[in-house]
Scaffold this motif. Structure first.
Motif, mmCIF file in Angstrom:
data_model
loop_
_atom_site.group_PDB
_atom_site.id
_atom_site.type_symbol
_atom_site.label_atom_id
_atom_site.label_comp_id
_atom_site.label_asym_id
_atom_site.label_seq_id
_atom_site.Cartn_x
_atom_site.Cartn_y
_atom_site.Cartn_z
ATOM 1 N N THR A 95 -31.266 54.986 4.295
ATOM 2 C CA THR A 95 -31.571 53.726 3.588
ATOM 3 C C THR A 95 -32.595 53.958 2.482
ATOM 4 O O THR A 95 -32.433 53.469 1.368
ATOM 5 C CB THR A 95 -32.092 52.685 4.599
ATOM 6 O OG1 THR A 95 -31.094 52.527 5.618
ATOM 7 C CG2 THR A 95 -32.361 51.343 3.939
ATOM 8 N N ASP A 196 -22.496 58.104 -0.701
ATOM 9 C CA ASP A 196 -23.073 57.809 0.607
ATOM 10 C C ASP A 196 -22.164 58.443 1.657
ATOM 11 O O ASP A 196 -21.054 57.974 1.905
ATOM 12 C CB ASP A 196 -23.166 56.281 0.766
ATOM 13 C CG ASP A 196 -23.755 55.868 2.101
ATOM 14 O OD1 ASP A 196 -23.794 56.694 3.028
ATOM 15 O OD2 ASP A 196 -24.143 54.691 2.214
ATOM 16 N N TYR A 199 -21.567 59.246 7.263
ATOM 17 C CA TYR A 199 -20.616 59.539 8.356
ATOM 18 C C TYR A 199 -19.852 60.841 8.082
ATOM 19 O O TYR A 199 -18.706 61.002 8.499
ATOM 20 C CB TYR A 199 -19.642 58.357 8.534
ATOM 21 C CG TYR A 199 -20.366 57.066 8.842
ATOM 22 C CD1 TYR A 199 -20.857 56.824 10.119
ATOM 23 C CD2 TYR A 199 -20.590 56.113 7.855
ATOM 24 C CE1 TYR A 199 -21.563 55.659 10.408
ATOM 25 C CE2 TYR A 199 -21.293 54.946 8.135
ATOM 26 C CZ TYR A 199 -21.773 54.728 9.407
ATOM 27 O OH TYR A 199 -22.477 53.586 9.687
ATOM 28 N N SER A 227 -27.322 61.079 6.921
ATOM 29 C CA SER A 227 -28.237 60.489 7.905
ATOM 30 C C SER A 227 -28.163 61.244 9.229
ATOM 31 O O SER A 227 -27.093 61.324 9.832
ATOM 32 C CB SER A 227 -27.844 59.028 8.143
ATOM 33 O OG SER A 227 -28.514 58.516 9.280
ATOM 34 N N LYS A 230 -26.975 59.037 12.278
ATOM 35 C CA LYS A 230 -25.549 58.917 12.601
ATOM 36 C C LYS A 230 -25.049 60.183 13.301
ATOM 37 O O LYS A 230 -24.237 60.128 14.204
ATOM 38 C CB LYS A 230 -24.731 58.706 11.319
ATOM 39 C CG LYS A 230 -25.198 57.531 10.470
ATOM 40 C CD LYS A 230 -25.013 56.219 11.185
ATOM 41 C CE LYS A 230 -25.498 55.057 10.327
ATOM 42 N NZ LYS A 230 -25.446 53.790 11.034
HETATM 43 C C1 LIG Z 1 -22.656 53.361 4.863
HETATM 44 C C2 LIG Z 1 -24.053 53.462 5.368
HETATM 45 N N1 LIG Z 1 -25.005 53.964 4.562
HETATM 46 C C3 LIG Z 1 -26.266 54.080 4.966
HETATM 47 C C4 LIG Z 1 -26.661 53.680 6.230
HETATM 48 C C5 LIG Z 1 -28.102 53.798 6.626
HETATM 49 O O1 LIG Z 1 -28.381 54.942 7.372
HETATM 50 P P1 LIG Z 1 -29.820 55.166 8.023
HETATM 51 O O2 LIG Z 1 -29.800 54.501 9.365
HETATM 52 O O3 LIG Z 1 -30.006 56.644 8.115
HETATM 53 O O4 LIG Z 1 -30.831 54.534 7.123
HETATM 54 C C6 LIG Z 1 -25.716 53.135 7.097
HETATM 55 C C7 LIG Z 1 -26.110 52.654 8.432
HETATM 56 O O5 LIG Z 1 -25.413 51.897 9.075
HETATM 57 C C8 LIG Z 1 -24.375 53.026 6.647
HETATM 58 O O6 LIG Z 1 -23.422 52.523 7.442
#
Ligand SMILES: Cc1ncc(COP(=O)(O)O)c(C=O)c1O
Length: 380
Positions: A95, A196, A199, A227, A230
């Motif tokens: 995020t 992004d 996943y 991330s 995840k």
């Molecule tokens: C597409 C996407 N991007 C970013 C994030 C954020 O990830 P993080 O929890 O590492 O901040 C999420 C979390 O649900 C997500 O689904």
């Protein structure tokens, strides 16, 4: 008078639905987090590092051991050579990396393309930087990209395109044709990319994840974001990272240093150890979640929900039009109140939601949780 910088934005749907699930005693298949812990060996390394003096500020870019392991991972998976000292930054969750990347390139009046349904932080981050989002709805029901519409949406002011593969909430993956189209569109244009890829390890059925790090010409203009929350079932640890070529990363870090300065130190050391010692965890993450997707879909087969195929992420979309014609926010609220299963209404991921009846379920749950939840859904 205090002036609202994000007019029209209330509390995120994830907080709203998770609270509703808790208040109603419902099974929470709404917000995207597992109901199980990350690997024990990883948790043990956190305890080890906390007990062995790794409790002070980490460097701005992240601890060298972790940056080194990230560099080795992207070389292994994507054939991409990055400099761990200058082209990667560890951040408090993906995020924050998304916020810093958007803040790095978006100036007032700049335009940013996003594909709807889109993860909900992109637009507010653009707005806070004085930019404007242009929304391109993915085509129903396969959620493919209308590339002609992308071309038609590019203007002199377009500064950034945000993409997300594997995609939340649709579970779609970018293919080679998407890469080709993107390459053509940004060639000789002053447009950056934010990819992004939180996943990145969760994709199914023998398909491939096309990280933009595989394509040197695209990677030269891209922030790739991932991330560990995840990947290691540890969303509460808040650790992610961004990779970008040096000039972009220098600017990114200039901003990041004034936001959080640095990221949780002991967990970075622990993740570095685990990446080095247990790469099979991320190699096997896709099959781990594919089994959960298959179980969820098999249990839901008896229901009147129509499942839209998911090729990645840990989300499953379900069309409920055979059950109700309520708008999805009302349906999701009623599902939580009356049937004690929480889901996310998909319209919230759109600027202008099409006339669809779709909710998103998260299947990152114990098999027993999935059995219990689907038992409540099949009767509808
Ligand atoms: C597409 C996407 N991007 C970013 C994030 C954020 O990830 P993080 O929890 O590492 O901040 C999420 C979390 O649900 C997500 O689904």
């Amino acid at each position: 008078m205090l002036r609202n910088k994000l007019p029209g934005k209330g509390t995120t749907i994830f907080s709203v639905m998770s609270k509703m699930a808790q208040d109603q005693g419902a099974i929470n298949l709404s917000q995207g987090f597992p109901d199980f812990d990350g690997p024990e060996a990883l948790r043990e390394r956190v305890t080890y590092h906390m007990s062995n003096g790794h409790n002070q500020y980490a460097p701005l870019t992240g601890v060298p051991e972790l940056r080194e392991q990230i560099a080795l991972k992207v070389l292994d998976l994507y054939g991409c050579n990055i400099d761990p000292d200058t082209e990667v930054a560890v951040t408090p969750g993906a995020t924050e990396a998304i916020f810093c990347a958007i803040t790095t390139v978006v100036h007032p009046g700049d335009e940013v393309l996003v594909f709807d349904p889109a993860y909900d932080t992109y637009e507010p981050n653009v707005t806070l930087n004085g930019g404007v989002t242009r929304h391109i709805a993915l085509r129903y029901p396969d959620f493919s990209i209308d590339w002609q519409q992308v071309r038609d949406s590019i203007t002199e002011r377009t500064r950034l395109i945000i993409l997300n593969t594997p995609q939340n909430p649709t579970g779609t993956l970018w293919g080679e044709e998407d890469i080709r189209q993107l390459r053509e569109i940004i060639a000789e244009r002053d447009i950056y990319l934010l990819s992004d890829e939180v996943y990145e390890h969760i994709y199914f059925d023998g398909k491939q994840h096309l990280s933009l790090l595989r394509y040197p010409d695209l990677a030269a203009k891209t922030f790739v974001i991932s991330s560990f929350g995840k990947t290691y079932h540890t969303t509460g640890w808040r650790i992610g990272y961004a990779i970008a070529p040096r000039p972009l990363m220098d600017e990114f870090l200039r901003i990041q240093q004034f936001i959080n300065f640095s990221t949780n130190a002991p967990m970075q050391y622990a993740i570095a150890d685990f990446l080095r010692d247990c790469p099979q965890h991320h190699y096997e993450l896709g099959s781990f979640y594919q089994a959960k997707r298959d179980l969820f879909c098999q249990l839901m087969a008896k229901s009147r929900f129509k499942l839209i195929p998911s090729s990645g992420t840990y989300f499953q979309l379900a069309d409920y039009s055979a059950i109700s014609d309520e708008p999805d926010t009302e349906f999701a609220a009623r599902l939580t109140r009356e049937h004690k299963v929480a889901a996310i209404p998909v319209s919230v991921f759109y600027k202008q939601a099409p006339d669809q009846r779709i909710v998103r379920f998260c299947f990152a749950k114990h098999d027993d949780t999935l059995r219990e939840a689907t038992g409540r859904l099949v009767g509808l």
